[in-house]
Design a protein around this motif. Sequence first.
Motif, PDB file in Angstrom:
ATOM      1  N   ARG A 101     -32.511   7.421  25.431  1.00  0.00           N
ATOM      2  CA  ARG A 101     -31.319   6.633  25.104  1.00  0.00           C
ATOM      3  C   ARG A 101     -30.474   7.338  24.051  1.00  0.00           C
ATOM      4  O   ARG A 101     -29.249   7.285  24.098  1.00  0.00           O
ATOM      5  CB  ARG A 101     -31.718   5.247  24.607  1.00  0.00           C
ATOM      6  CG  ARG A 101     -32.066   4.309  25.721  1.00  0.00           C
ATOM      7  CD  ARG A 101     -32.162   2.880  25.215  1.00  0.00           C
ATOM      8  NE  ARG A 101     -33.234   2.231  25.932  1.00  0.00           N
ATOM      9  CZ  ARG A 101     -34.257   1.622  25.379  1.00  0.00           C
ATOM     10  NH1 ARG A 101     -34.347   1.529  24.081  1.00  0.00           N
ATOM     11  NH2 ARG A 101     -35.190   1.072  26.118  1.00  0.00           N
ATOM     12  N   ARG A 151     -28.517   9.964  25.743  1.00  0.00           N
ATOM     13  CA  ARG A 151     -27.391   9.345  26.462  1.00  0.00           C
ATOM     14  C   ARG A 151     -26.272   8.992  25.486  1.00  0.00           C
ATOM     15  O   ARG A 151     -25.093   9.207  25.770  1.00  0.00           O
ATOM     16  CB  ARG A 151     -27.850   8.105  27.221  1.00  0.00           C
ATOM     17  CG  ARG A 151     -26.687   7.409  27.944  1.00  0.00           C
ATOM     18  CD  ARG A 151     -27.091   6.207  28.764  1.00  0.00           C
ATOM     19  NE  ARG A 151     -27.928   5.313  27.991  1.00  0.00           N
ATOM     20  CZ  ARG A 151     -29.026   4.735  28.459  1.00  0.00           C
ATOM     21  NH1 ARG A 151     -29.430   4.950  29.679  1.00  0.00           N
ATOM     22  NH2 ARG A 151     -29.728   3.929  27.684  1.00  0.00           N
ATOM     23  N   HIS A 152     -26.640   8.455  24.319  1.00  0.00           N
ATOM     24  CA  HIS A 152     -25.633   8.101  23.312  1.00  0.00           C
ATOM     25  C   HIS A 152     -24.801   9.319  22.927  1.00  0.00           C
ATOM     26  O   HIS A 152     -23.573   9.263  22.924  1.00  0.00           O
ATOM     27  CB  HIS A 152     -26.301   7.517  22.070  1.00  0.00           C
ATOM     28  CG  HIS A 152     -25.389   7.456  20.891  1.00  0.00           C
ATOM     29  ND1 HIS A 152     -24.441   6.477  20.745  1.00  0.00           N
ATOM     30  CD2 HIS A 152     -25.244   8.291  19.823  1.00  0.00           C
ATOM     31  CE1 HIS A 152     -23.768   6.702  19.627  1.00  0.00           C
ATOM     32  NE2 HIS A 152     -24.234   7.792  19.050  1.00  0.00           N
ATOM     33  N   ARG A 191     -24.468  12.153  24.541  1.00  0.00           N
ATOM     34  CA  ARG A 191     -23.737  12.670  25.704  1.00  0.00           C
ATOM     35  C   ARG A 191     -22.445  11.879  25.890  1.00  0.00           C
ATOM     36  O   ARG A 191     -21.362  12.447  26.053  1.00  0.00           O
ATOM     37  CB  ARG A 191     -24.608  12.569  26.967  1.00  0.00           C
ATOM     38  CG  ARG A 191     -23.869  12.948  28.247  1.00  0.00           C
ATOM     39  CD  ARG A 191     -24.726  12.786  29.477  1.00  0.00           C
ATOM     40  NE  ARG A 191     -25.251  11.446  29.688  1.00  0.00           N
ATOM     41  CZ  ARG A 191     -24.542  10.431  30.204  1.00  0.00           C
ATOM     42  NH1 ARG A 191     -23.275  10.584  30.507  1.00  0.00           N
ATOM     43  NH2 ARG A 191     -25.106   9.255  30.390  1.00  0.00           N
ATOM     44  N   GLN A 192     -22.569  10.553  25.822  1.00  0.00           N
ATOM     45  CA  GLN A 192     -21.386   9.705  25.996  1.00  0.00           C
ATOM     46  C   GLN A 192     -20.412   9.865  24.833  1.00  0.00           C
ATOM     47  O   GLN A 192     -19.201   9.810  25.030  1.00  0.00           O
ATOM     48  CB  GLN A 192     -21.810   8.236  26.139  1.00  0.00           C
ATOM     49  CG  GLN A 192     -22.502   7.964  27.441  1.00  0.00           C
ATOM     50  CD  GLN A 192     -23.073   6.563  27.530  1.00  0.00           C
ATOM     51  OE1 GLN A 192     -23.313   5.902  26.520  1.00  0.00           O
ATOM     52  NE2 GLN A 192     -23.318   6.102  28.750  1.00  0.00           N
ATOM     53  N   GLU A 193     -20.939  10.077  23.638  1.00  0.00           N
ATOM     54  CA  GLU A 193     -20.084  10.289  22.475  1.00  0.00           C
ATOM     55  C   GLU A 193     -19.235  11.547  22.651  1.00  0.00           C
ATOM     56  O   GLU A 193     -18.120  11.635  22.150  1.00  0.00           O
ATOM     57  CB  GLU A 193     -20.940  10.402  21.217  1.00  0.00           C
ATOM     58  CG  GLU A 193     -20.165  10.252  19.937  1.00  0.00           C
ATOM     59  CD  GLU A 193     -21.081  10.225  18.732  1.00  0.00           C
ATOM     60  OE1 GLU A 193     -21.551  11.296  18.323  1.00  0.00           O
ATOM     61  OE2 GLU A 193     -21.318   9.124  18.203  1.00  0.00           O
ATOM     62  N   ASP A 222     -18.110  12.479  25.519  1.00  0.00           N
ATOM     63  CA  ASP A 222     -17.360  12.252  26.761  1.00  0.00           C
ATOM     64  C   ASP A 222     -17.848  13.156  27.890  1.00  0.00           C
ATOM     65  O   ASP A 222     -17.043  13.723  28.640  1.00  0.00           O
ATOM     66  CB  ASP A 222     -15.852  12.450  26.540  1.00  0.00           C
ATOM     67  CG  ASP A 222     -15.262  11.371  25.661  1.00  0.00           C
ATOM     68  OD1 ASP A 222     -15.725  10.224  25.746  1.00  0.00           O
ATOM     69  OD2 ASP A 222     -14.343  11.676  24.883  1.00  0.00           O
ATOM     70  N   LYS A 280     -20.294  13.561  31.355  1.00  0.00           N
ATOM     71  CA  LYS A 280     -21.057  12.899  32.400  1.00  0.00           C
ATOM     72  C   LYS A 280     -22.377  13.636  32.532  1.00  0.00           C
ATOM     73  O   LYS A 280     -22.543  14.745  32.029  1.00  0.00           O
ATOM     74  CB  LYS A 280     -20.278  12.921  33.711  1.00  0.00           C
ATOM     75  CG  LYS A 280     -19.008  12.112  33.627  1.00  0.00           C
ATOM     76  CD  LYS A 280     -18.310  12.048  34.943  1.00  0.00           C
ATOM     77  CE  LYS A 280     -17.066  11.181  34.766  1.00  0.00           C
ATOM     78  NZ  LYS A 280     -16.339  11.005  35.996  1.00  0.00           N
ATOM     79  N   GLN A 281     -23.319  13.018  33.224  1.00  0.00           N
ATOM     80  CA  GLN A 281     -24.642  13.627  33.356  1.00  0.00           C
ATOM     81  C   GLN A 281     -24.566  15.000  34.022  1.00  0.00           C
ATOM     82  O   GLN A 281     -25.227  15.945  33.582  1.00  0.00           O
ATOM     83  CB  GLN A 281     -25.572  12.710  34.143  1.00  0.00           C
ATOM     84  CG  GLN A 281     -25.981  11.476  33.365  1.00  0.00           C
ATOM     85  CD  GLN A 281     -26.839  10.530  34.170  1.00  0.00           C
ATOM     86  OE1 GLN A 281     -26.826  10.533  35.400  1.00  0.00           O
ATOM     87  NE2 GLN A 281     -27.600   9.693  33.463  1.00  0.00           N
ATOM     88  N   SER A 326     -30.547  12.218  34.394  1.00  0.00           N
ATOM     89  CA  SER A 326     -30.768  10.775  34.519  1.00  0.00           C
ATOM     90  C   SER A 326     -32.227  10.425  34.228  1.00  0.00           C
ATOM     91  O   SER A 326     -32.516   9.462  33.515  1.00  0.00           O
ATOM     92  CB  SER A 326     -30.377  10.313  35.920  1.00  0.00           C
ATOM     93  OG  SER A 326     -30.638   8.941  36.077  1.00  0.00           O
ATOM     94  N   GLU A 357     -32.949  10.812  30.500  1.00  0.00           N
ATOM     95  CA  GLU A 357     -32.418   9.715  29.687  1.00  0.00           C
ATOM     96  C   GLU A 357     -33.241   8.443  29.824  1.00  0.00           C
ATOM     97  O   GLU A 357     -33.122   7.536  29.006  1.00  0.00           O
ATOM     98  CB  GLU A 357     -30.958   9.450  30.043  1.00  0.00           C
ATOM     99  CG  GLU A 357     -30.027  10.557  29.575  1.00  0.00           C
ATOM    100  CD  GLU A 357     -28.578  10.329  29.946  1.00  0.00           C
ATOM    101  OE1 GLU A 357     -28.267   9.356  30.671  1.00  0.00           O
ATOM    102  OE2 GLU A 357     -27.733  11.133  29.503  1.00  0.00           O
TER     103      GLU A 357
END
Length: 143
Positions: free
Chosen positions: A13, A16-17, A19-21, A23, A25-26, A43, A46
């Motif tokens: 997690r 993922r945080h 990665r999203q921060e 911007d 994508k997987q 995936s 994560e």
Amino acid sequence: MTAEATPKPHLGRNIRHFRQENDLKQDELADLMGDPWTQKKISQLEAKAAIDDGILEQVARALKISVDDIKEYSNVPVVNYVQNNFEGSNTQAPNVNNLQCTFNPLDKVMEAHEDVKRLYEALLKEKDEKIALLNKMLGNKQG
């Protein structure tokens, strides 16, 4: 029997945080990490709570952060207690003593109205000047 003071972080997690921060994508993270990484492997990564240090180093390098950032990140919400602004248990009536306006809201409305009025007058003046200029230019061509 002793309980841990803080639960172990879910490293997947946390990845993922970050990665999203960033911007990403997987599949974009997989591209940054190179072969043999794919969107599906990211995936699955994560979804894992525990991740080997070697993989964490690869991910951290791709995300341009430290391994410690991933290990120490916690998404546990912080709870702030705010002083209740209501009297007693009555939640319908606000405590009037706590209202400390430093300006008169009607004065602010009137200032905004005056600003709009000045802008409108300036636009009308500019419109009239442009019409006069166009008339002058057309008058020169017809004369």
